[in-house]
Design an enzyme around this catalytic site. Structure first.
Site, mmCIF file in Angstrom:
data_model
loop_
_atom_site.group_PDB
_atom_site.id
_atom_site.type_symbol
_atom_site.label_atom_id
_atom_site.label_comp_id
_atom_site.label_asym_id
_atom_site.label_seq_id
_atom_site.Cartn_x
_atom_site.Cartn_y
_atom_site.Cartn_z
ATOM 1 N N GLY A 106 0.814 -1.225 0.000
ATOM 2 C CA GLY A 106 0.000 0.000 0.000
ATOM 3 C C GLY A 106 0.842 1.267 0.000
ATOM 4 O O GLY A 106 0.361 2.342 0.344
ATOM 5 N N LEU A 107 2.116 1.127 -0.402
ATOM 6 C CA LEU A 107 3.021 2.294 -0.397
ATOM 7 C C LEU A 107 3.526 2.617 -1.801
ATOM 8 O O LEU A 107 4.581 3.228 -1.976
ATOM 9 C CB LEU A 107 4.198 2.025 0.532
ATOM 10 C CG LEU A 107 3.852 1.964 2.025
ATOM 11 C CD1 LEU A 107 5.026 1.413 2.836
ATOM 12 C CD2 LEU A 107 3.439 3.326 2.565
ATOM 13 N N GLY A 108 2.745 2.205 -2.800
ATOM 14 C CA GLY A 108 3.122 2.537 -4.171
ATOM 15 C C GLY A 108 4.332 1.771 -4.672
ATOM 16 O O GLY A 108 5.110 2.278 -5.482
ATOM 17 N N ASP A 154 -0.592 7.288 -8.378
ATOM 18 C CA ASP A 154 0.644 6.714 -7.835
ATOM 19 C C ASP A 154 1.846 6.999 -8.724
ATOM 20 O O ASP A 154 2.918 7.382 -8.250
ATOM 21 C CB ASP A 154 0.476 5.200 -7.645
ATOM 22 C CG ASP A 154 -0.445 4.886 -6.476
ATOM 23 O OD1 ASP A 154 -0.554 3.696 -6.114
ATOM 24 O OD2 ASP A 154 -1.052 5.822 -5.940
HETATM 25 N N1 LIG Z 1 10.735 -5.157 -4.929
HETATM 26 C C1 LIG Z 1 9.952 -5.541 -5.946
HETATM 27 N N2 LIG Z 1 10.472 -6.269 -6.966
HETATM 28 C C2 LIG Z 1 9.706 -6.648 -8.023
HETATM 29 N N3 LIG Z 1 8.382 -6.367 -8.142
HETATM 30 C C3 LIG Z 1 7.822 -5.649 -7.145
HETATM 31 C C4 LIG Z 1 8.557 -5.202 -6.000
HETATM 32 N N4 LIG Z 1 7.702 -4.520 -5.183
HETATM 33 C C5 LIG Z 1 6.490 -4.534 -5.779
HETATM 34 N N5 LIG Z 1 6.558 -5.211 -6.951
HETATM 35 C C6 LIG Z 1 5.443 -5.445 -7.886
HETATM 36 O O1 LIG Z 1 4.318 -4.648 -7.502
HETATM 37 C C7 LIG Z 1 3.260 -5.522 -7.073
HETATM 38 C C8 LIG Z 1 2.555 -4.912 -5.852
HETATM 39 O O2 LIG Z 1 1.749 -3.879 -6.332
HETATM 40 P P1 LIG Z 1 0.494 -3.367 -5.457
HETATM 41 O O3 LIG Z 1 -0.127 -2.250 -6.239
HETATM 42 O O4 LIG Z 1 -0.358 -4.493 -5.048
HETATM 43 O O5 LIG Z 1 1.158 -2.830 -4.111
HETATM 44 P P2 LIG Z 1 1.539 -1.312 -3.762
HETATM 45 O O6 LIG Z 1 1.804 -0.553 -5.043
HETATM 46 O O7 LIG Z 1 2.609 -1.335 -2.748
HETATM 47 O O8 LIG Z 1 0.211 -0.769 -3.085
HETATM 48 P P3 LIG Z 1 -0.683 0.477 -3.537
HETATM 49 O O9 LIG Z 1 -0.916 0.318 -5.026
HETATM 50 O O10 LIG Z 1 -1.932 0.304 -2.736
HETATM 51 O O11 LIG Z 1 0.067 1.730 -3.199
HETATM 52 C C9 LIG Z 1 3.933 -6.817 -6.688
HETATM 53 O O12 LIG Z 1 2.984 -7.894 -6.788
HETATM 54 C C10 LIG Z 1 5.016 -6.908 -7.755
HETATM 55 O O13 LIG Z 1 4.433 -7.326 -8.994
HETATM 56 C C1 LIG Z 2 -6.488 2.202 -5.063
HETATM 57 C C2 LIG Z 2 -5.784 3.292 -5.821
HETATM 58 O O1 LIG Z 2 -6.607 4.457 -5.881
HETATM 59 C C3 LIG Z 2 -4.522 3.728 -5.117
HETATM 60 C C4 LIG Z 2 -3.517 2.654 -4.933
HETATM 61 O O2 LIG Z 2 -2.369 3.185 -4.274
HETATM 62 C C5 LIG Z 2 -5.483 2.775 -7.228
HETATM 63 C C6 LIG Z 2 -5.053 3.885 -8.202
HETATM 64 O O3 LIG Z 2 -5.348 5.061 -7.948
HETATM 65 O O4 LIG Z 2 -4.430 3.515 -9.217
HETATM 66 MG MG LIG Z 3 0.318 -0.254 -6.526
#
Ligand SMILES: Nc1ncnc2c1ncn2[C@@H]1O[C@H](COP(=O)(O)OP(=O)(O)OP(=O)(O)O)[C@@H](O)[C@H]1O
Ligand SMILES: C[C@@](O)(CCO)CC(=O)[O-]
Ligand SMILES: [Mg+2]
Length: 318
Positions: A106-108, A154
């Site tokens: 959830g940290l992009g 993001d």
């Molecule tokens: N260190 C990494 N190495 C390779 N791929 C990664 C890494 N970190 C994240 N990813 C890719 O990004 C995906 C996670 O994306 P997801 O959007 O679910 O999480 P997030 O971006 O941290 O959360 P949010 O979108 O809510 O901010 C992982 O499943 C993987 O495909």
């Molecule tokens: C859930 C969402 O709004 C934020 C994810 O960090 C998805 C997006 O904006 O792409």
């Molecule tokens: Mg993401």
């Protein structure tokens, strides 16, 4: 060698609603992902924080068969393929990713991986992209990997840096103000791509009710923007609690986090909400030592959440 540093980001207000044309506010934080890209005779990916659940290896061909691997690598592979298919350029390289957090918290992290790979790999290909172009290409790639779901929030925040307000539908505006946030994260039960699909199905079930929820989130974002400019932390905190309640209504929070948020309110912490796609992941509160203690009671990892002005930075090291 090309070294790219990419800030992680928190969503202050408007996650999910921004996907459907409502405004949002997000900011980059001092936790940074690092991606090194080194010319190589083969395309190799190394990533320190990936853990693959369950693999099947065909020992005769030493081929690793794992659907999970494909999913996890989809953001990077799509970026490499973008340059091959759309720009007609490809070069073999060792791509090394060093992340301060696990994937999908959830940290992009997905935006950081795409923005960092677009920035570094395009440089290796001899392209000199402006940050805005990096953001634009990254948004297109992230959205395609997420099955056509997602917003510009993001990738633009990660590429350009700072506190970013996204008006309804298009554009962005930097907010030059200070904000103090405490943040942590717990393991997630779903990726953002999966949560986005679930929210879309809620919309399909009752579009009218869904639109009322997200348009109310949109109104909260506009009030939050004013509160940031007025440096009114009480108002900002109150709006965080209301935004969290509406994300609960969208079904993207989890009971332990909901309990934490209501305990935070009872303790008098000014504001607290989930941040990002939800389904677990990150939680942000207005800066407060008690929030750190509360976050640790649910096993959350506290992160360095100083808000910074940096976006993606690219350094060529010969
Ligand atoms: N260190 C990494 N190495 C390779 N791929 C990664 C890494 N970190 C994240 N990813 C890719 O990004 C995906 C996670 O994306 P997801 O959007 O679910 O999480 P997030 O971006 O941290 O959360 P949010 O979108 O809510 O901010 C992982 O499943 C993987 O495909
Ligand atoms: C859930 C969402 O709004 C934020 C994810 O960090 C998805 C997006 O904006 O792409
Ligand atoms: Mg993401």
């Amino acid at each position: 060698m090309i070294e790219v540093k990419i800030p992680l980001k928190i969503t202050l207000f408007g996650e999910h609603a921004v996907v459907y044309g409502e405004p949002a506010i997000a900011a980059t934080i001092s936790e940074k992902m690092k991606i090194r890209i080194i010319p190589n005779d083969k395309m190799i990916l190394k990533s320190n924080s990936l853990s693959i659940k369950g693999i099947k290896v065909n020992l005769d061909e030493m081929k690793l068969e794992s659907e999970e691997t494909g999913k996890i690598l989809s953001y990077i592979l799509s970026t490499i393929n973008y340059f091959k298919d759309e720009i007609g350029k490809q070069k073999n390289a060792l791509i090394e990713i060093e992340s301060p957090v696990e994937p999908s918290v959830g940290l992009g992290t997905s935006a950081a991986v795409v923005v960092g790979t677009v920035a570094g790999y395009s440089k290796l290909l001899g392209l000199d992209l402006e940050k805005e172009e990096i953001a634009k290409i990254s948004y297109k790639i992230e959205k395609s990997v997420q099955g056509g779901l997602g917003s510009r929030m993001d990738t633009y925040t990660t590429a350009l840096g700072g506190i970013m307000y996204f008006p309804p539908k298009e554009g962005y505006e930097k907010i030059n103000k200070k904000l103090n946030i405490t943040a942590g994260y717990i393991r997630r039960i779903a990726t953002t791509a999966e949560t986005l699909k679930r929210v879309k199905s809620i919309r399909e079930k009752d579009e009218d009710l869904f639109n009322q929820i997200i348009s109310t989130i949109g109104k909260i974002v506009e009030k939050a923007k004013k509160a940031i400019y007025q440096e009114n932390e009480e108002e900002l905190g109150e709006l965080m609690y209301i935004n969290h309640g509406l994300l609960m209504a969208l079904g993207v929070t989890l009971p332990p986090i909901d309990n934490l948020v209501s305990t935070a309110k009872t303790l008098g912490i000014l504001g607290c909400k989930i941040s990002g796609g939800g389904g677990g992941g990150s939680i942000i509160c207005t800066k407060d030592e008690r929030a750190k203690i509360l976050l640790s009671t649910i096993g959350a990892k506290i992160i360095d959440s100083d808000i910074i002005d940096d976006g993606v930075t690219i350094t060529e090291i010969n």
